[in-house]
Motif scaffolding. Sequence first.
Motif, PDB file in Angstrom:
ATOM      1  N   GLY A  28       0.776  -1.239   0.000  1.00 32.64           N
ATOM      2  CA  GLY A  28       0.000   0.000   0.000  1.00 32.64           C
ATOM      3  C   GLY A  28       0.806   1.286   0.000  1.00 32.64           C
ATOM      4  O   GLY A  28       0.267   2.364   0.231  1.00 32.64           O
ATOM      5  N   LYS A  31       3.695   1.554  -4.721  1.00 32.55           N
ATOM      6  CA  LYS A  31       4.758   1.074  -5.629  1.00 32.55           C
ATOM      7  C   LYS A  31       4.264   0.907  -7.062  1.00 32.55           C
ATOM      8  O   LYS A  31       4.919   1.339  -7.995  1.00 32.55           O
ATOM      9  N   SER A  32       3.117   0.248  -7.189  1.00 32.11           N
ATOM     10  CA  SER A  32       2.643  -0.074  -8.546  1.00 32.11           C
ATOM     11  C   SER A  32       2.344   1.192  -9.341  1.00 32.11           C
ATOM     12  O   SER A  32       2.695   1.294 -10.524  1.00 32.11           O
ATOM     13  N   PRO A  55       5.438 -11.670  -6.355  1.00 33.23           N
ATOM     14  CA  PRO A  55       5.503 -12.916  -7.094  1.00 33.23           C
ATOM     15  C   PRO A  55       4.666 -12.824  -8.360  1.00 33.23           C
ATOM     16  O   PRO A  55       3.669 -12.129  -8.382  1.00 33.23           O
ATOM     17  N   LEU A  69      -0.912 -15.645  -2.317  1.00 29.18           N
ATOM     18  CA  LEU A  69      -1.654 -14.477  -1.830  1.00 29.18           C
ATOM     19  C   LEU A  69      -3.105 -14.768  -1.464  1.00 29.18           C
ATOM     20  O   LEU A  69      -3.728 -13.983  -0.755  1.00 29.18           O
ATOM     21  N   MET A  85       8.253 -18.213  -3.166  1.00 32.46           N
ATOM     22  CA  MET A  85       8.702 -16.890  -3.639  1.00 32.46           C
ATOM     23  C   MET A  85       9.907 -17.073  -4.570  1.00 32.46           C
ATOM     24  O   MET A  85       9.993 -16.456  -5.631  1.00 32.46           O
ATOM     25  N   ASP A 110       8.224  -4.745  -9.759  1.00 36.36           N
ATOM     26  CA  ASP A 110       7.524  -4.462  -8.510  1.00 36.36           C
ATOM     27  C   ASP A 110       7.851  -5.605  -7.542  1.00 36.36           C
ATOM     28  O   ASP A 110       7.300  -6.692  -7.682  1.00 36.36           O
ATOM     29  N   ARG A 111       8.790  -5.375  -6.647  1.00 31.65           N
ATOM     30  CA  ARG A 111       9.320  -6.322  -5.644  1.00 31.65           C
ATOM     31  C   ARG A 111      10.315  -7.318  -6.256  1.00 31.65           C
ATOM     32  O   ARG A 111      10.159  -7.778  -7.385  1.00 31.65           O
ATOM     33  N   ARG A 164      -8.021  -1.865  -0.654  1.00 33.72           N
ATOM     34  CA  ARG A 164      -7.915  -2.118  -2.098  1.00 33.72           C
ATOM     35  C   ARG A 164      -8.175  -3.595  -2.402  1.00 33.72           C
ATOM     36  O   ARG A 164      -8.926  -3.934  -3.312  1.00 33.72           O
ATOM     37  N   PHE A 181      -1.479 -11.708   3.016  1.00 33.64           N
ATOM     38  CA  PHE A 181      -0.464 -10.963   3.776  1.00 33.64           C
ATOM     39  C   PHE A 181      -1.073  -9.793   4.553  1.00 33.64           C
ATOM     40  O   PHE A 181      -0.610  -9.469   5.647  1.00 33.64           O
TER      41      PHE A 181
HETATM   42  P1  TYD Z   1       2.291  -6.990  -3.955  1.00 33.55           P
HETATM   43  O1  TYD Z   1       1.369  -7.446  -5.015  1.00 33.55           O
HETATM   44  O2  TYD Z   1       3.433  -6.121  -4.365  1.00 33.55           O
HETATM   45  O3  TYD Z   1       1.429  -6.299  -2.834  1.00 33.55           O
HETATM   46  P2  TYD Z   1       1.121  -4.756  -2.561  1.00 33.55           P
HETATM   47  O4  TYD Z   1       0.697  -4.163  -3.870  1.00 33.55           O
HETATM   48  O5  TYD Z   1       0.027  -4.871  -1.536  1.00 33.55           O
HETATM   49  O6  TYD Z   1       2.360  -4.142  -2.026  1.00 33.55           O
HETATM   50  O7  TYD Z   1       2.914  -8.225  -3.158  1.00 33.55           O
HETATM   51  C1  TYD Z   1       2.097  -9.184  -2.641  1.00 33.55           C
HETATM   52  C2  TYD Z   1       2.513  -9.611  -1.250  1.00 33.55           C
HETATM   53  O8  TYD Z   1       3.559 -10.564  -1.313  1.00 33.55           O
HETATM   54  C3  TYD Z   1       2.960  -8.499  -0.338  1.00 33.55           C
HETATM   55  O9  TYD Z   1       2.183  -8.573   0.849  1.00 33.55           O
HETATM   56  C4  TYD Z   1       4.376  -8.851  -0.008  1.00 33.55           C
HETATM   57  C5  TYD Z   1       4.479 -10.325  -0.272  1.00 33.55           C
HETATM   58  N1  TYD Z   1       5.815 -10.796  -0.693  1.00 33.55           N
HETATM   59  C6  TYD Z   1       6.588 -11.528   0.206  1.00 33.55           C
HETATM   60  O10 TYD Z   1       6.171 -11.772   1.347  1.00 33.55           O
HETATM   61  N2  TYD Z   1       7.822 -11.984  -0.189  1.00 33.55           N
HETATM   62  C7  TYD Z   1       8.299 -11.760  -1.445  1.00 33.55           C
HETATM   63  O11 TYD Z   1       9.424 -12.205  -1.768  1.00 33.55           O
HETATM   64  C8  TYD Z   1       7.492 -11.017  -2.363  1.00 33.55           C
HETATM   65  C9  TYD Z   1       7.981 -10.754  -3.754  1.00 33.55           C
HETATM   66  C10 TYD Z   1       6.264 -10.549  -1.946  1.00 33.55           C
END
Ligand code: TYD
Length: 233
Positions: A28, A31-32, A55, A69, A85, A110-111, A164, A181
């Motif tokens: 939240g 980032k996106s 992921p 998720l 992951m 994104d991550r 969201r 999460f």
């Molecule tokens: P994401 O879709 O980026 O969530 P948000 O848009 O809410 O930030 O990521 C999904 C979830 O996955 C987020 O809660 C974090 C988790 N996550 C991990 O726990 N470990 C990881 O290696 C990655 C890539 C994501």
Amino acid sequence: MIPGVRGLLSFRCMPRRGKFITFEGLDGTGKSTQMRKLAAALREAGHEVVETREPGGTATGEKIRKVLLDSGTAALDARAEMALMFASRAQHIAEVIEPGLASGRIVLCDRFTDSTEAYQGSGRRLGSDAVRALHRVLCGNLQPDLTLLLDSDPHASVQRARRRNEHALKNGPRGQDENRFEQETRAFFARVREGFAAIAKREPTRVVTVDARGTPAQTHAKITDVVRRKFKL
Ligand code: TYD
């Protein structure tokens, strides 16, 4: 042709390796949105850009994402979570990230592994060493050229992500459930945030912390400034 000359010519025709930029932060933090805005700005400046996420990011990775998720995935062991992951990531590197970089594109993700270190290493208390060891074995220790760590008020960010995701669950095309999460405790997210801060402290050249508490336009301006200066674009 002399063999050495042919080798030199083909080398000169190869595109320069692209740049790998990752976005990190708590759920939240926006980032996106920021990734989309940076991608648009880079394309406008004439760069070829790949936008992807973890992921996920590949057909296999998106299936793994669903398992990870979906709040229906009950009692997933922390080690199994970390392994999934990395399974998604290894496929993603092979199928999308490495080919993108090899063809000279700017890959925005994104991550990436910093999320595993923050969420599984710190949040789930599996430790940084385990995450970094798996990254070496499964990901060839691929490091981003730049990581933008978006930092914001943790409670407000997680609440935003929760709203969201609940909205997407009720109104999304297939009732998409990405809430697992977001159901975690405040203490969990405090550990995740500390995990990110520790990475930023350890790797100050790669990781730039961006204050994301302003408007999306203000955060975007900060990000473009960092990217422009880092890569002299
Ligand atoms: P994401 O879709 O980026 O969530 P948000 O848009 O809410 O930030 O990521 C999904 C979830 O996955 C987020 O809660 C974090 C988790 N996550 C991990 O726990 N470990 C990881 O290696 C990655 C890539 C994501």
